[in-house]
Design an enzyme around this catalytic site. Structure first.
Site, mmCIF file in Angstrom:
data_model
loop_
_atom_site.group_PDB
_atom_site.id
_atom_site.type_symbol
_atom_site.label_atom_id
_atom_site.label_comp_id
_atom_site.label_asym_id
_atom_site.label_seq_id
_atom_site.Cartn_x
_atom_site.Cartn_y
_atom_site.Cartn_z
ATOM 1 C CB SER A 120 57.530 -8.509 14.767
ATOM 2 O OG SER A 120 58.521 -8.726 15.746
ATOM 3 C CB CYS A 240 60.057 -13.565 24.582
ATOM 4 S SG CYS A 240 61.565 -14.061 23.733
#
Length: 315
Positions: A120, A240
């Protein structure tokens, strides 16, 4: 929510209303964000195409490539559309896009993406570089490499070299040569506390021992990465997770042991300052320039971003 995780989050979010908002939103499904792949199509063209079948928004005027699908979708609908298959867009949660915004890559640069799969951020970097320059996109596991290579091909990325290495071993080899990178992205493996909305199994897997082990590995990854960076080069560290042991503690370690400084970051969403103490540990005041992203602030996943400049090359 495990009692110890709840206790830790209440320390990070001491106001009752703030914690309640966090507790509520982590049980809600994530929103459907996509990122236009400008290597293949302009944001305007893609918006026109997709708005014929879905309700869409472009919530950030300075980042027209970020789009939010605002209607309910059938399972797999985003991934099965012809535009996705052709690589016109990448399904990517908003918070996942932030490290590359902070990274700010340019055409012609030499860049290392240390833990690149599923791609990504690699595809996002390549789009910003307009396929000019070189990205070393590294990961360690073969199944992850296959996903990475597939996404790079689908998105038309032609300036990335995929390598399969343990990231520490790779940086150890590179640091012995005269070659240095302009920029390095270390989107580090982490405990994933920020991904509870898209990955509820994180609730079950979470444990404090894992956080300790990951913190140690993240510090090692960062130390080896800095040895591969040019003088005045940029390293963006992101996770994250909300755990300070994996975030501020890692950056504080870099400040104490290497000639680095923390750069300020501007992001298009609401973010909070990094913290300067956690349990018995105190961190450098400059840690306030790191960014904490909480899911209740932006209806997003949770994230952490820090931008580091290397002041002197490390030999």
């Amino acid at each position: 929510m495990k009692p110890l995780f709840e206790e830790r989050m209440k320390l990070l979010l001491p106001e009752q209303e703030d914690f309640s908002n966090f507790e509520n939103i982590i049980h809600a499904p994530p929103r459907n964000f996509i990122r236009c792949n400008t290597l293949k199509i302009s944001s305007n063209e893609l918006y026109e195409k997709l708005s014929k079948k879905w309700s869409l928004e472009q919530p950030f005027p300075n980042y027209p490539e970020i789009m939010l699908v605002t209607q309910d979708l059938a399972p797999g609908e985003l991934g099965n559309s012809i535009e996705h298959i052709l690589g016109y867009y990448y399904i990517q949660e908003l918070s996942s896009m932030l490290s590359v915004m902070a990274f700010d890559p340019y055409p012609g640069e030499f860049i290392l993406d240390m833990c690149a799969s599923p791609g990504s951020k690699t595809t996002q970097i390549s789009a910003k570089m307009e396929n000019a320059g070189t990205i070393i996109a590294n990961d360690v596991k073969l199944d992850r490499i296959m996903i990475l290579a597939s996404n790079l091909e689908r998105c038309g990325v032609s300036n990335a070299i995929v390598t399969r290495n343990d990231a520490i071993a790779l940086c150890a080899k590179i640091s012995k040569s005269n070659f240095r990178f302009d920029k390095i992205l270390l989107d580090a493996p982490c405990s994933g506390e920020g991904t509870l909305r898209s990955s509820p199994k994180t609730f079950l897997m979470w444990n404090p021992n894992m956080i300790k082990k990951l913190s140690s590995m993240q510090k090692k990854l960062l130390a080896y990465a800095l040895k591969c960076l040019k003088k005045h080069g940029t390293l963006v560290y992101s996770t994250c997770t909300h755990a300070p042991e994996e975030n501020e503690s890692v950056i504080d370690f870099a400040l104490k042991n290497f000639p680095v400084k923390i750069e300020q970051i501007s992001l298009p969403i609401k973010y909070r300052k990094g913290i300067t103490s956690w349990y018995e540990e105190s961190y450098n005041e400059k840690l306030k320039d790191c960014c904490r992203i909480y899911p209740q602030d932006n209806d997003s996943e949770g994230f952490f971003v820090a931008k580091i400049k290397l002041l002197e090359e490390i030999h």
